[in-house]
Design a protein around this motif. Sequence first.
Motif, mmCIF file in Angstrom:
data_model
loop_
_atom_site.group_PDB
_atom_site.id
_atom_site.type_symbol
_atom_site.label_atom_id
_atom_site.label_comp_id
_atom_site.label_asym_id
_atom_site.label_seq_id
_atom_site.Cartn_x
_atom_site.Cartn_y
_atom_site.Cartn_z
ATOM 1 N N LEU A 44 11.821 8.918 5.559
ATOM 2 C CA LEU A 44 11.953 9.502 6.882
ATOM 3 C C LEU A 44 13.241 9.104 7.593
ATOM 4 C CD1 LEU A 44 8.300 8.837 8.021
ATOM 5 C CD2 LEU A 44 9.332 11.108 7.918
ATOM 6 N N GLY A 45 13.864 10.088 8.252
ATOM 7 C CA GLY A 45 15.011 9.795 9.093
ATOM 8 C C GLY A 45 14.624 9.022 10.338
ATOM 9 N N ILE A 46 13.420 9.242 10.872
ATOM 10 C CA ILE A 46 13.020 8.538 12.090
ATOM 11 C C ILE A 46 12.829 7.051 11.840
ATOM 12 C CG2 ILE A 46 10.538 8.918 11.782
ATOM 13 C CD1 ILE A 46 12.593 8.820 15.083
ATOM 14 N N PHE A 47 12.659 6.654 10.578
ATOM 15 C CA PHE A 47 12.526 5.227 10.303
ATOM 16 C C PHE A 47 13.872 4.504 10.346
ATOM 17 C CE2 PHE A 47 8.129 4.963 8.012
ATOM 18 C CZ PHE A 47 7.534 5.383 9.192
ATOM 19 N N ASP A 48 14.958 5.217 10.604
ATOM 20 C CA ASP A 48 16.242 4.573 10.892
ATOM 21 C C ASP A 48 16.146 3.833 12.226
ATOM 22 O OD1 ASP A 48 18.925 4.500 12.241
ATOM 23 O OD2 ASP A 48 19.665 5.340 10.368
ATOM 24 N N PRO A 49 15.847 4.489 13.349
ATOM 25 C CA PRO A 49 15.692 3.737 14.591
ATOM 26 C C PRO A 49 14.387 2.956 14.696
ATOM 27 C CG PRO A 49 15.350 6.066 15.004
ATOM 28 C CD PRO A 49 15.837 5.954 13.586
ATOM 29 N N SER A 102 0.805 -1.224 0.000
ATOM 30 C CA SER A 102 0.000 0.000 0.000
ATOM 31 C C SER A 102 0.840 1.278 0.000
ATOM 32 C CB SER A 102 -0.938 0.019 1.215
ATOM 33 O OG SER A 102 -0.207 0.072 2.419
ATOM 34 N N ARG A 103 2.094 1.206 0.429
ATOM 35 C CA ARG A 103 2.937 2.384 0.521
ATOM 36 C C ARG A 103 4.360 2.026 0.088
ATOM 37 N NH1 ARG A 103 -1.613 3.491 1.616
ATOM 38 N NH2 ARG A 103 -2.409 4.891 3.269
ATOM 39 N N THR A 104 5.064 3.007 -0.462
ATOM 40 C CA THR A 104 6.499 2.893 -0.694
ATOM 41 C C THR A 104 7.193 3.608 0.454
ATOM 42 O OG1 THR A 104 6.209 2.853 -3.092
ATOM 43 C CG2 THR A 104 8.408 3.400 -2.264
ATOM 44 N N VAL A 105 8.090 2.914 1.129
ATOM 45 C CA VAL A 105 8.651 3.439 2.373
ATOM 46 C C VAL A 105 10.174 3.362 2.341
ATOM 47 C CG1 VAL A 105 8.687 3.237 4.891
ATOM 48 C CG2 VAL A 105 6.598 2.687 3.626
ATOM 49 N N PHE A 106 10.805 4.529 2.487
ATOM 50 C CA PHE A 106 12.256 4.616 2.584
ATOM 51 C C PHE A 106 12.646 5.068 3.989
ATOM 52 C CE2 PHE A 106 11.583 5.426 -1.960
ATOM 53 C CZ PHE A 106 12.601 4.698 -2.561
ATOM 54 N N SER A 107 13.723 4.490 4.476
ATOM 55 C CA SER A 107 14.384 5.014 5.668
ATOM 56 C C SER A 107 15.643 5.727 5.229
ATOM 57 C CB SER A 107 14.752 3.877 6.632
ATOM 58 O OG SER A 107 15.681 4.340 7.597
ATOM 59 N N THR A 147 6.296 11.607 2.592
ATOM 60 C CA THR A 147 6.403 12.493 3.732
ATOM 61 C C THR A 147 7.821 12.479 4.305
ATOM 62 O OG1 THR A 147 5.481 13.165 5.847
ATOM 63 C CG2 THR A 147 5.670 10.786 5.483
ATOM 64 N N GLY A 148 8.291 13.672 4.634
ATOM 65 C CA GLY A 148 9.539 13.828 5.364
ATOM 66 C C GLY A 148 9.277 14.498 6.690
ATOM 67 N N ASP A 149 8.033 14.439 7.150
ATOM 68 C CA ASP A 149 7.607 15.127 8.368
ATOM 69 C C ASP A 149 7.778 14.196 9.562
ATOM 70 O OD1 ASP A 149 6.243 16.343 10.470
ATOM 71 O OD2 ASP A 149 4.778 17.282 9.143
ATOM 72 N N ASP A 169 -6.148 10.412 4.148
ATOM 73 C CA ASP A 169 -7.559 10.745 4.319
ATOM 74 C C ASP A 169 -8.316 10.345 3.059
ATOM 75 O OD1 ASP A 169 -7.012 12.708 2.377
ATOM 76 O OD2 ASP A 169 -6.649 14.249 3.896
ATOM 77 N N GLU A 170 -9.556 10.796 2.956
ATOM 78 C CA GLU A 170 -10.388 10.383 1.819
ATOM 79 C C GLU A 170 -9.867 10.923 0.486
ATOM 80 O OE1 GLU A 170 -11.667 14.352 3.197
ATOM 81 O OE2 GLU A 170 -11.201 12.429 4.197
ATOM 82 N N LYS A 171 -8.943 11.892 0.523
ATOM 83 C CA LYS A 171 -8.432 12.482 -0.703
ATOM 84 C C LYS A 171 -7.015 12.014 -1.053
ATOM 85 C CE LYS A 171 -11.259 16.671 -0.432
ATOM 86 N NZ LYS A 171 -11.244 18.153 -0.398
ATOM 87 N N GLY A 172 -6.442 11.156 -0.237
ATOM 88 C CA GLY A 172 -5.114 10.660 -0.570
ATOM 89 C C GLY A 172 -4.247 10.429 0.648
ATOM 90 N N PHE A 173 -2.996 10.068 0.397
ATOM 91 C CA PHE A 173 -2.074 9.729 1.476
ATOM 92 C C PHE A 173 -0.648 10.021 1.021
ATOM 93 C CE2 PHE A 173 -2.793 5.896 -1.087
ATOM 94 C CZ PHE A 173 -1.493 5.545 -1.434
ATOM 95 N N SER A 174 0.271 9.969 1.976
ATOM 96 C CA SER A 174 1.683 10.118 1.669
ATOM 97 C C SER A 174 2.387 8.770 1.794
ATOM 98 C CB SER A 174 2.353 11.114 2.633
ATOM 99 O OG SER A 174 1.850 12.422 2.461
ATOM 100 N N HIS A 175 3.345 8.551 0.912
ATOM 101 C CA HIS A 175 4.324 7.485 1.118
ATOM 102 C C HIS A 175 5.320 8.031 2.143
ATOM 103 C CE1 HIS A 175 2.748 5.185 -2.340
ATOM 104 N NE2 HIS A 175 2.508 6.392 -2.850
ATOM 105 N N ALA A 176 6.486 7.415 2.301
ATOM 106 C CA ALA A 176 7.378 7.877 3.366
ATOM 107 C C ALA A 176 8.835 7.829 2.951
ATOM 108 C CB ALA A 176 7.167 7.038 4.627
#
Length: 384
Positions: free
Chosen positions: A271-276, A32-37, A249-251, A262-269
Amino acid sequence: MTIQLPTGDGGFRAYEPRLEPLAVTTGSPFTSRTVFSAAHVVADPFADVSPDSPAAVDWDATLAFRRHLWSHGLGVAEAMDTAQRGMGLDWAGAAELIRRSAAEAKSVGGLIACGVGTDQLTGPATLDEVRAAYEEQLALVEESGAQAILMASRALAAAAKGPEDYLEVYGHLLRQATEPVILHWLGPMFDPALEGYWGSSDLDAATDTFLQVIAAHPDKVDGIKVSLLEAQREIDIRRRLPQGVRCYTGDDFNYPELIAGDEKGFSHALLGIFDPLGPLAAEAVRVLDTGDAKGFRELLDPTVELSRHLFQAPTRFYKTGVVFLAWLAGHQSHFTMVGGLQSARSLPHFARAYELADGLGLFPDPKLAEERMKNLLSLYGVNQ
């Protein structure tokens, strides 16, 4: 057993460490999402270097950490801000990191995207020199077989006279790119030298220029990474993107709600926080893959307090907390950083980071993390 942690006001509080880590499992790729750390680099603790020396990197430990992220299904965003680009890691070190990580990704089938910047420029530069520096780095990333992330450039921020210069430079680069890239908008809270990026300190005006770049070349933009720590602004930008252009998202303050969408869309990720948070984040995304947004939020929402702590002002020093947690978690044998950046946060900051991360079950071996935390306290003169 308890550990005495400093409170920041001269006192101490007793904390009882967790006995077992959070149970997480590896599984199938995300659907469902593409996720980078964005991943940190591991310094060589035995190198005889000063903070001004070129970075001495422990390549084995650095690549092992990337394999850890890939094993949980996460992509690696390489040679980004988290890897201390411009804060200890120069272009020569970043180029070597890109080559090694891209080769490692190919060998294990891992997803990778790499930062393209202009940090080989060491002084004032013209727009032509900025463009040439970007082209050099773009060529290296593409030759390595990785996706390119066009990072914000300090040199461009200094050289550009207005929005038209950004439109010209980015338009040229996007025409040059052989594959769609990710555009990265890094706010000044991460790097003060990027104040006024896209030609204006007015974020509404800057956003219009940013979107104008994308609208002119939608076929060359895979997505955007927005690191402004303003959830509503990211949502507004996301809703204005051309069809097929993703928002990563980089937030690091509001990522659960932005990824859930939400009902209009979403962010992939990305993120630096996905390192830990790697294994826990991966577990949450797999829950989201089943359509269980509530379960996803229940896993990820409790991590925001830790993230906000690590990324507190001055935000650019969040890398120190990221590497500190990697040491406590056993991903590296020492707490040394390139550029000597391990000194950038206080002992009370480390103590709170340990407490929050342990409470989340992030440490595979809680006893090892406790012993290492006690060792750090001892170095500061705290006897348990």
